[in-house]
Motif scaffolding. Structure first.
Motif, PDB file in Angstrom:
ATOM      1  N   TYR A  22      34.887  40.469  39.019  1.00 38.66           N
ATOM      2  CA  TYR A  22      34.972  41.161  40.303  1.00 38.66           C
ATOM      3  C   TYR A  22      36.243  42.014  40.364  1.00 38.66           C
ATOM      4  N   GLU A  23      36.181  43.088  41.118  1.00 36.71           N
ATOM      5  CA  GLU A  23      37.354  43.927  41.349  1.00 36.71           C
ATOM      6  C   GLU A  23      38.200  43.284  42.445  1.00 36.71           C
ATOM      7  N   LYS A  24      39.208  42.554  42.018  1.00 38.64           N
ATOM      8  CA  LYS A  24      40.026  41.777  42.965  1.00 38.64           C
ATOM      9  C   LYS A  24      40.975  42.670  43.736  1.00 38.64           C
ATOM     10  N   VAL A  25      41.083  42.415  45.041  1.00 35.67           N
ATOM     11  CA  VAL A  25      42.035  43.099  45.906  1.00 35.67           C
ATOM     12  C   VAL A  25      43.187  42.158  46.268  1.00 35.67           C
ATOM     13  N   GLU A  73      43.000  42.857  57.663  1.00 31.54           N
ATOM     14  CA  GLU A  73      42.979  44.293  57.376  1.00 31.54           C
ATOM     15  C   GLU A  73      41.862  44.644  56.394  1.00 31.54           C
ATOM     16  N   TYR A  74      41.377  43.625  55.670  1.00 35.62           N
ATOM     17  CA  TYR A  74      40.327  43.837  54.665  1.00 35.62           C
ATOM     18  C   TYR A  74      38.976  43.270  55.095  1.00 35.62           C
ATOM     19  N   VAL A  75      39.002  42.093  55.727  1.00 36.62           N
ATOM     20  CA  VAL A  75      37.763  41.428  56.143  1.00 36.62           C
ATOM     21  C   VAL A  75      37.956  40.889  57.565  1.00 36.62           C
ATOM     22  N   SER A  76      36.875  40.616  58.248  1.00 31.78           N
ATOM     23  CA  SER A  76      36.985  40.209  59.655  1.00 31.78           C
ATOM     24  C   SER A  76      37.469  38.767  59.790  1.00 31.78           C
ATOM     25  N   ARG A  77      38.159  38.506  60.883  1.00 31.29           N
ATOM     26  CA  ARG A  77      38.583  37.134  61.185  1.00 31.29           C
ATOM     27  C   ARG A  77      37.373  36.225  61.339  1.00 31.29           C
ATOM     28  N   GLU A  78      36.280  36.774  61.868  1.00 29.86           N
ATOM     29  CA  GLU A  78      35.080  35.960  62.091  1.00 29.86           C
ATOM     30  C   GLU A  78      34.557  35.396  60.777  1.00 29.86           C
ATOM     31  N   VAL A  79      34.594  36.205  59.715  1.00 31.00           N
ATOM     32  CA  VAL A  79      34.158  35.720  58.399  1.00 31.00           C
ATOM     33  C   VAL A  79      35.100  34.626  57.902  1.00 31.00           C
ATOM     34  N   LEU A  80      36.402  34.842  58.023  1.00 33.31           N
ATOM     35  CA  LEU A  80      37.378  33.840  57.594  1.00 33.31           C
ATOM     36  C   LEU A  80      37.186  32.530  58.348  1.00 33.31           C
ATOM     37  N   HIS A  81      36.984  32.613  59.654  1.00 33.95           N
ATOM     38  CA  HIS A  81      36.829  31.402  60.464  1.00 33.95           C
ATOM     39  C   HIS A  81      35.525  30.680  60.145  1.00 33.95           C
ATOM     40  N   ALA A  82      34.474  31.450  59.856  1.00 32.83           N
ATOM     41  CA  ALA A  82      33.190  30.834  59.508  1.00 32.83           C
ATOM     42  C   ALA A  82      33.283  30.106  58.166  1.00 32.83           C
ATOM     43  N   ILE A  83      33.974  30.695  57.209  1.00 37.62           N
ATOM     44  CA  ILE A  83      34.173  30.033  55.907  1.00 37.62           C
ATOM     45  C   ILE A  83      34.961  28.745  56.098  1.00 37.62           C
ATOM     46  N   ARG A  84      36.006  28.816  56.889  1.00 37.56           N
ATOM     47  CA  ARG A  84      36.834  27.633  57.149  1.00 37.56           C
ATOM     48  C   ARG A  84      36.006  26.516  57.791  1.00 37.56           C
ATOM     49  N   LYS A  85      35.188  26.862  58.755  1.00 36.15           N
ATOM     50  CA  LYS A  85      34.349  25.863  59.429  1.00 36.15           C
ATOM     51  C   LYS A  85      33.380  25.222  58.448  1.00 36.15           C
ATOM     52  N   ILE A 144      39.683  38.348  47.956  1.00 37.21           N
ATOM     53  CA  ILE A 144      39.069  39.516  48.579  1.00 37.21           C
ATOM     54  C   ILE A 144      38.753  40.478  47.449  1.00 37.21           C
ATOM     55  N   VAL A 145      37.490  40.878  47.355  1.00 38.71           N
ATOM     56  CA  VAL A 145      37.063  41.751  46.266  1.00 38.71           C
ATOM     57  C   VAL A 145      36.414  43.002  46.840  1.00 38.71           C
ATOM     58  N   ARG A 146      36.412  44.056  46.028  1.00 31.86           N
ATOM     59  CA  ARG A 146      35.779  45.307  46.439  1.00 31.86           C
ATOM     60  C   ARG A 146      34.410  45.413  45.777  1.00 31.86           C
ATOM     61  N   SER A 147      33.382  45.603  46.581  1.00 34.41           N
ATOM     62  CA  SER A 147      32.026  45.704  46.058  1.00 34.41           C
ATOM     63  C   SER A 147      31.810  47.068  45.406  1.00 34.41           C
ATOM     64  N   GLU A 148      30.672  47.226  44.749  1.00 33.03           N
ATOM     65  CA  GLU A 148      30.342  48.505  44.114  1.00 33.03           C
ATOM     66  C   GLU A 148      30.248  49.620  45.137  1.00 33.03           C
ATOM     67  N   GLU A 149      29.932  49.245  46.392  1.00 31.35           N
ATOM     68  CA  GLU A 149      29.837  50.240  47.462  1.00 31.35           C
ATOM     69  C   GLU A 149      31.193  50.527  48.098  1.00 31.35           C
ATOM     70  N   GLY A 150      32.247  49.818  47.625  1.00 32.78           N
ATOM     71  CA  GLY A 150      33.595  50.056  48.144  1.00 32.78           C
ATOM     72  C   GLY A 150      33.965  49.207  49.335  1.00 32.78           C
ATOM     73  N   LYS A 151      33.108  48.261  49.720  1.00 34.85           N
ATOM     74  CA  LYS A 151      33.397  47.396  50.865  1.00 34.85           C
ATOM     75  C   LYS A 151      34.150  46.153  50.411  1.00 34.85           C
ATOM     76  N   CYS A 152      35.082  45.703  51.231  1.00 34.16           N
ATOM     77  CA  CYS A 152      35.817  44.477  50.924  1.00 34.16           C
ATOM     78  C   CYS A 152      35.047  43.258  51.412  1.00 34.16           C
ATOM     79  N   LEU A 153      34.903  42.278  50.529  1.00 34.23           N
ATOM     80  CA  LEU A 153      34.169  41.049  50.820  1.00 34.23           C
ATOM     81  C   LEU A 153      35.002  39.853  50.365  1.00 34.23           C
ATOM     82  N   VAL A 154      34.675  38.681  50.876  1.00 35.95           N
ATOM     83  CA  VAL A 154      35.375  37.451  50.498  1.00 35.95           C
ATOM     84  C   VAL A 154      34.564  36.687  49.458  1.00 35.95           C
ATOM     85  N   HIS A 155      35.208  36.362  48.345  1.00 34.87           N
ATOM     86  CA  HIS A 155      34.652  35.358  47.432  1.00 34.87           C
ATOM     87  C   HIS A 155      35.211  34.028  47.920  1.00 34.87           C
ATOM     88  N   PRO A 156      34.372  33.168  48.523  1.00 37.62           N
ATOM     89  CA  PRO A 156      34.905  32.014  49.268  1.00 37.62           C
ATOM     90  C   PRO A 156      35.205  30.770  48.440  1.00 37.62           C
TER      91      PRO A 156
END
Length: 378
Positions: A197-200, A247-259, A283-295
């Motif tokens: 993965y392209e790590k950020v 700044e890269y991914v939403s707090r909602e995603v982070l909180h959902a992973i934590r839960k 936090i990785v950059r997808s092929e489409e350029g979007k930042c996503l979390v590898h949890p």
């Protein structure tokens, strides 16, 4: 009855061996000795720290710039209510002459410490805004088929030391890598395959297990070198780190992973582990350029540098501080001492109300024969 803390950084290698008679290499022994005082920064008040040198006992009593409510000791006796190492392994249990360990099933823990745990946990954490694939591969043919599905992959041994046991692969493995794959499968049952993965950003969520309860312990934002070996942590409040990640991914995603992790870890551990643990993420950059979390890149069922940096900041730094928590190796005698003296002269330490506001703070004593140095700069 007291608690005794000890630093055994060879834990991952001891788990990889699985033998109660495992002997760590000289480099691991040296690291353990140089950094033996480290648990003093996260130990409970009134505890004792197992060290290997009377100079370290003196430093804890008189040399540290901050008052630490612990004492150093040079040997293990029967007086301790609980022994709290960096991590448990059959080798440490044997070394300490213990039949049982309070709150920890050491043999079961070895199985849970395999990278196969992350393989099994990852699909349960995959929600919108995340990414990640990880496969358990039990033959050379499986490895080749997995590799050909992706441009680049990483192969990981189920048990290995930090940053070790990892091999990159593009296409089919050559003869040398085939030998490594066959050896790991024969000795450890399989290898883990992951796409590259392209790590950020590297980060982790830290947790603490008490009884059967799992609690969130905070974030860890860290850096590794090109080989994946830990270098340093970013020191800041938990709120500041979450703000940076958002700044890269939403707090909602982070909180959902934590839960989800709070639920899954409670089910996974089932009372077989006590203490701190960390789940490494990216936090990785997808092929489409979007930042996503590898949890779930790794699950570390032991104390780790992320937890130490989190507790260190919360206990000993002013809330608005920002800095670095760094570990360095100096191969030549006297180099670490020179680096320590230079940092001390360049970054004057300012302490207010028992907390660091600015400056350089060594977390262990530094001598002429020191090779490993661990410190904070605010």
């Amino acid at each position: 009855m007291k608690k005794l803390y000890l630093f055994n950084p060879e834990n991952d290698m001891a788990l990889a061996s699985g033998s109660p008679y495992y002997m760590p290499p000289a480099s691991a022994k040296k690291m353990a000795n140089d950094l033996a005082v480290l648990p003093a920064w996260y130990a409970d008040a009134g505890s004792e720290i197992l060290v290997g040198d009377s100079r370290q006992v003196d430093w804890l009593r008189d040399g540290c710039r901050l008052s630490l409510p612990v004492n150093g000791v040079l040997s293990v006796t029967d007086e301790y209510e609980e022994i709290i190492p960096w991590g448990w392994s059959p080798a440490l249990k044997h070394r300490l002459g213990m039949d049982t360990v309070r709150g920890v099933d050491v043999e079961t823990l070895r199985g849970l410490s395999s990278r196969m745990t992350a393989v099994n946990l990852l699909p349960k954490l995959r929600i919108e805004g995340t990414i990640g694939e990880s496969s358990w591969l039990t033959s050379l043919e499986n490895v080749s088929a997995f590799s050909l599905k992706h441009d680049r992959v990483l192969l990981k041994a189920p048990w290995s030391g930090s940053g070790k046991g990892i091999q990159p692969l593009c296409g089919l493995p050559d003869d040398n890598l085939q030998g490594w794959i066959r050896r790991i499968i024969a000795t450890q049952g399989g290898v883990v395959g992951e796409p590259f993965y392209e790590k950020v950003k590297d980060f982790a969520m830290e947790f603490k297990v008490e009884g059967k309860d799992v609690a969130f312990g905070g974030y860890s934002l860290f850096e590794t070198d090109a080989r994946g070996i830990y270098k340093e942590n970013f020191l800041a409040s938990d709120a500041t780190i979450e703000e940076m990640l958002s700044e890269y991914v939403s707090r909602e995603v982070l909180h959902a992973i934590r839960k989800s992790l709070l639920q899954e870890l409670s089910l996974l551990l089932g009372g077989n582990y006590q203490g701190y643990l960390g789940v490494d993420m990216m936090i990785v950059r997808s092929e489409e350029g979007k930042c996503l979390v590898h949890p779930c890149v790794e699950v570390n069922l032991r104390m780790n540098m992320g937890v130490v940096s989190r507790l260190l900041f919360d206990r000993f730094m002013v809330p608005e501080a920002v800095g670095r928590y760094v570990i360095e190796f100096f191969p030549q005698r006297g180099e670490a001492l020179k680096a320590h003296e230079k940092l001390m002269s360049q970054h004057t330490l300012v302490i207010e109300g028992g907390r660091v506001r600015i400056g350089y703070l060594p977390l262990v004593p530094v001598f002429e024969d020191t090779n490993y140095l661990i410190y904070v700069i605010i």
